[in-house]
Design an enzyme around this catalytic site. Structure first.
Site, mmCIF file in Angstrom:
data_model
loop_
_atom_site.group_PDB
_atom_site.id
_atom_site.type_symbol
_atom_site.label_atom_id
_atom_site.label_comp_id
_atom_site.label_asym_id
_atom_site.label_seq_id
_atom_site.Cartn_x
_atom_site.Cartn_y
_atom_site.Cartn_z
ATOM 1 N N LYS A 60 0.781 -1.187 -0.060
ATOM 2 C CA LYS A 60 -0.073 0.023 -0.020
ATOM 3 C C LYS A 60 0.806 1.287 0.067
ATOM 4 O O LYS A 60 2.178 1.092 0.362
ATOM 5 C CB LYS A 60 -0.806 -0.037 1.282
ATOM 6 C CG LYS A 60 -0.016 0.027 2.619
ATOM 7 C CD LYS A 60 -1.022 -0.353 3.699
ATOM 8 C CE LYS A 60 -0.060 -0.289 5.201
ATOM 9 N NZ LYS A 60 -0.792 -0.669 6.292
ATOM 10 N N ARG A 159 -9.889 -0.020 15.337
ATOM 11 C CA ARG A 159 -9.856 0.847 14.225
ATOM 12 C C ARG A 159 -10.801 0.458 13.232
ATOM 13 O O ARG A 159 -12.201 0.968 13.371
ATOM 14 C CB ARG A 159 -8.405 0.847 13.442
ATOM 15 C CG ARG A 159 -8.275 1.777 12.396
ATOM 16 C CD ARG A 159 -6.923 1.868 12.032
ATOM 17 N NE ARG A 159 -6.414 0.551 11.757
ATOM 18 C CZ ARG A 159 -5.251 0.363 11.024
ATOM 19 N NH1 ARG A 159 -4.268 1.433 10.810
ATOM 20 N NH2 ARG A 159 -4.682 -0.663 10.701
ATOM 21 N N HIS A 188 -5.482 -7.617 13.542
ATOM 22 C CA HIS A 188 -4.085 -6.767 13.542
ATOM 23 C C HIS A 188 -3.627 -6.133 14.760
ATOM 24 O O HIS A 188 -4.685 -5.957 15.686
ATOM 25 C CB HIS A 188 -4.699 -5.222 12.754
ATOM 26 C CG HIS A 188 -3.391 -4.580 12.161
ATOM 27 N ND1 HIS A 188 -2.260 -5.040 11.774
ATOM 28 C CD2 HIS A 188 -3.274 -3.209 12.296
ATOM 29 C CE1 HIS A 188 -1.543 -4.076 11.277
ATOM 30 N NE2 HIS A 188 -2.132 -2.662 11.482
ATOM 31 N N ARG A 244 2.206 -10.991 7.427
ATOM 32 C CA ARG A 244 1.719 -9.827 6.598
ATOM 33 C C ARG A 244 2.548 -8.442 6.763
ATOM 34 O O ARG A 244 2.024 -7.395 7.193
ATOM 35 C CB ARG A 244 0.161 -9.501 7.082
ATOM 36 C CG ARG A 244 -0.751 -8.926 6.124
ATOM 37 C CD ARG A 244 -2.283 -8.888 6.645
ATOM 38 N NE ARG A 244 -2.203 -8.116 8.142
ATOM 39 C CZ ARG A 244 -2.803 -8.473 8.942
ATOM 40 N NH1 ARG A 244 -3.308 -9.494 9.132
ATOM 41 N NH2 ARG A 244 -2.530 -7.615 9.926
ATOM 42 N N TYR A 288 14.993 31.660 3.622
ATOM 43 C CA TYR A 288 13.824 32.593 4.184
ATOM 44 C C TYR A 288 13.882 32.882 5.662
ATOM 45 O O TYR A 288 14.122 31.889 6.328
ATOM 46 C CB TYR A 288 12.494 31.789 3.916
ATOM 47 C CG TYR A 288 12.228 31.495 2.470
ATOM 48 C CD1 TYR A 288 11.939 32.754 1.614
ATOM 49 C CD2 TYR A 288 11.953 30.325 1.849
ATOM 50 C CE1 TYR A 288 11.679 32.915 0.586
ATOM 51 C CE2 TYR A 288 11.662 30.403 0.525
ATOM 52 C CZ TYR A 288 11.430 31.666 -0.185
ATOM 53 O OH TYR A 288 10.987 31.495 -1.522
ATOM 54 N N CYS A 335 13.316 25.374 1.759
ATOM 55 C CA CYS A 335 12.530 25.802 0.955
ATOM 56 C C CYS A 335 11.452 24.998 0.236
ATOM 57 O O CYS A 335 11.624 23.730 0.360
ATOM 58 C CB CYS A 335 13.094 26.873 0.072
ATOM 59 S SG CYS A 335 14.290 27.800 0.594
ATOM 60 N N ASP A 337 11.345 23.982 -3.029
ATOM 61 C CA ASP A 337 12.305 22.910 -3.997
ATOM 62 C C ASP A 337 13.710 22.799 -3.600
ATOM 63 O O ASP A 337 14.302 22.356 -4.394
ATOM 64 C CB ASP A 337 12.267 23.929 -5.469
ATOM 65 C CG ASP A 337 10.887 24.392 -5.710
ATOM 66 O OD1 ASP A 337 9.922 23.702 -5.691
ATOM 67 O OD2 ASP A 337 10.654 25.501 -5.792
HETATM 68 C C1 LIG Z 1 -0.119 -1.579 6.922
HETATM 69 C C2 LIG Z 1 -0.673 -2.814 7.585
HETATM 70 C C3 LIG Z 1 0.361 -4.012 7.667
HETATM 71 C C4 LIG Z 1 1.740 -3.955 7.783
HETATM 72 O O1 LIG Z 1 2.202 -3.336 8.810
HETATM 73 P P1 LIG Z 1 3.967 -3.199 9.012
HETATM 74 O O2 LIG Z 1 4.081 -2.631 10.520
HETATM 75 O O3 LIG Z 1 4.249 -2.174 7.937
HETATM 76 O O4 LIG Z 1 4.488 -4.444 8.958
HETATM 77 C C5 LIG Z 1 -0.219 -5.114 7.949
HETATM 78 N N1 LIG Z 1 -1.696 -5.368 8.349
HETATM 79 C C6 LIG Z 1 -2.507 -4.268 8.078
HETATM 80 C C7 LIG Z 1 -3.884 -4.088 8.357
HETATM 81 C C8 LIG Z 1 -2.018 -2.901 7.887
HETATM 82 O O5 LIG Z 1 -2.670 -2.002 7.662
#
Ligand SMILES: *Cc1c(COP(=O)(O)O)cnc(C)c1O
Length: 396
Positions: A60, A159, A188, A244, A288, A335, A337
């Site tokens: 992602k 979440r 998660h 994951r 700046y 700045c 750029d």
């Molecule tokens: C982003 C994400 C991951 C990966 O997490 P890391 O800490 O980058 O390994 C795994 N599961 C879910 C649901 C996530 O949103």
């Protein structure tokens, strides 16, 4: 008087310049180098040390700033079995690039995206009754095989995901949906990057309870998965069928030391070249706001990257970059750029290499250094590198 069509500013020349600038910053010497071999090797190393037989590489957010499609291909070359994205749009981009591997969408999109999701053969995560019903309806309307879904249980992150009080309902609902097939069950961690945190064990227990509940209802999803990078690296009892990881795929650690004996190689180096060099006298101020004043006569170098590229303004007078194999401080306000560095008495000239993130000689500046300067995490640093910075890929 009519203008000839070749005049600068005419529709023709605008169209021409648009085609020519598909590589953003093709002439400006600022670029990110991504070592695809490192991504493949990181995936192989993560998979080799995992207790699970499968690995889902999270790509992602443009592959955490590394470039989603090349990162996905490298992860698959390294042995990834699945890919994960946050958005249907990201999954569509993978498919348009010819990536054929299974892709899990980690959050429910709005119900309007159901058709696009199925068209792209993405695997949906489900948790709300509304989205589950919309998906089931669309799947039944299309006929054909049942759509495999991964049900997300909330085990304490709070979440998105099915809250514990509704687990049984949700499992029964997916189990009964004629268009759907419960292919995965997942959750998660909220604190996997803090190895001593007692909440890890709580969530792990809750997840096992969810799996047992599914089994008691006759549901045996093929893929149970729980572990992000941190869990992949140190929670081997919780790997279930698949891990994951995201961050670790790119060679970064979720917390210092967490990789242990697993060798991870940061895949990303951010390079530039000095665009201009000058001497300034003691007492002269730069950039700046004239907020940085030379304490002595010194050499100031200009670097062609700025906050529009992700060199955030909070690095003004705080960040450091590599020049001549040494760390030199950012001088004055960053700045849009460009920014300036105090090169002191180093023998520098325009064109000399500057490393913003990565190694130069024996010296290094890491995404973790940036995170410490900015009070954030390495994840945000790599995701924050702007679209305007071209990514160049070193082959696997
Ligand atoms: C982003 C994400 C991951 C990966 O997490 P890391 O800490 O980058 O390994 C795994 N599961 C879910 C649901 C996530 O949103």
């Amino acid at each position: 008087m009519t203008m000839p069509t070749s005049t600068p500013g005419s529709v023709d020349s605008v169209a021409r310049s648009v085609t020519q600038s598909t590589d953003p910053g093709a002439w400006r010497p600022t670029w990110v180098e991504v070592d695809l071999g490192a991504i493949a090797a990181n995936v192989a190393a993560l998979k080799a040390q995992a207790a699970a037989p499968r690995l889902m590489a999270v790509v992602k957010a443009d592959g955490y700033g590394h470039g989603m499609v090349p990162a996905a291909r490298a992860a698959l070359a390294g042995g990834a079995d699945w890919l994960a994205v946050a958005l249907v749009e990201e999954g569509q981009t993978l498919r348009a690039a010819g990536v054929d591997a299974p892709v899990l969408v980690l959050t429910e999109p709005p119900p309007g995206a159901v058709g696009a999701l199925l068209d792209a053969r993405l695997t949906p995560t489900v948790y709300s009754p509304e989205f589950t019903a919309a998906l089931d309806r669309e799947a039944r309307d299309r006929g054909g095989a049942r759509v495999g879904v991964h049900l997300k249980l909330d085990t304490g992150m709070r979440r998105v995901g099915v809250p514990p009080a509704q687990w049984e309902d949700a499992l029964r609902r997916v189990g009964a949906a004629e268009g759907l097939h419960l292919e995965g069950l997942w959750s998660h961690f909220a604190v996997a990057d803090e190895p001593d945190h007692p909440f890890i064990a709580h969530q792990a227990r809750e997840f096992r309870r969810g799996l047992a509940l599914a089994a008691s209802l006759g549901l045996r999803p093929e893929f149970a998965h729980l572990c992000n990078s941190a869990g992949t690296l140190h929670l081997h009892d919780e790997h279930h069928d698949m891990v994951r990881p995201g961050l670790a795929v790119y060679g970064l650690e979720p917390a210092p030391g967490l990789a242990g004996a697993t060798r991870l190689r940061p895949a990303l180096t951010w390079r530039s070249q000095l665009s201009f060099v000058k001497r300034v006298a003691a007492g002269e101020a730069v950039s700046y706001g004239l907020r940085w004043t030379a304490p002595r006569e010194t050499t100031i170098g200009s670097v062609p990257a700025g906050y529009a590229d992700g060199v955030t303004r909070a690095l003004s007078d705080r960040g450091q970059v590599l020049l001549c194999g040494r760390r030199v401080p950012i001088a004055g306000t960053v700045c849009m750029d460009q920014f300036l560095v105090d090169a002191g008495e180093l023998p520098v000239a325009a064109g000399d290499e500057v490393v913003l993130i990565g190694a130069q000689g024996d010296a290094a500046v890491t995404a973790d250094d940036w995170a410490a300067w900015l009070g954030t995490i390495n994840y945000e640093v790599v995701c924050g590198i702007g679209k305007r910075v071209p990514r160049r890929y070193l082959g696997p």
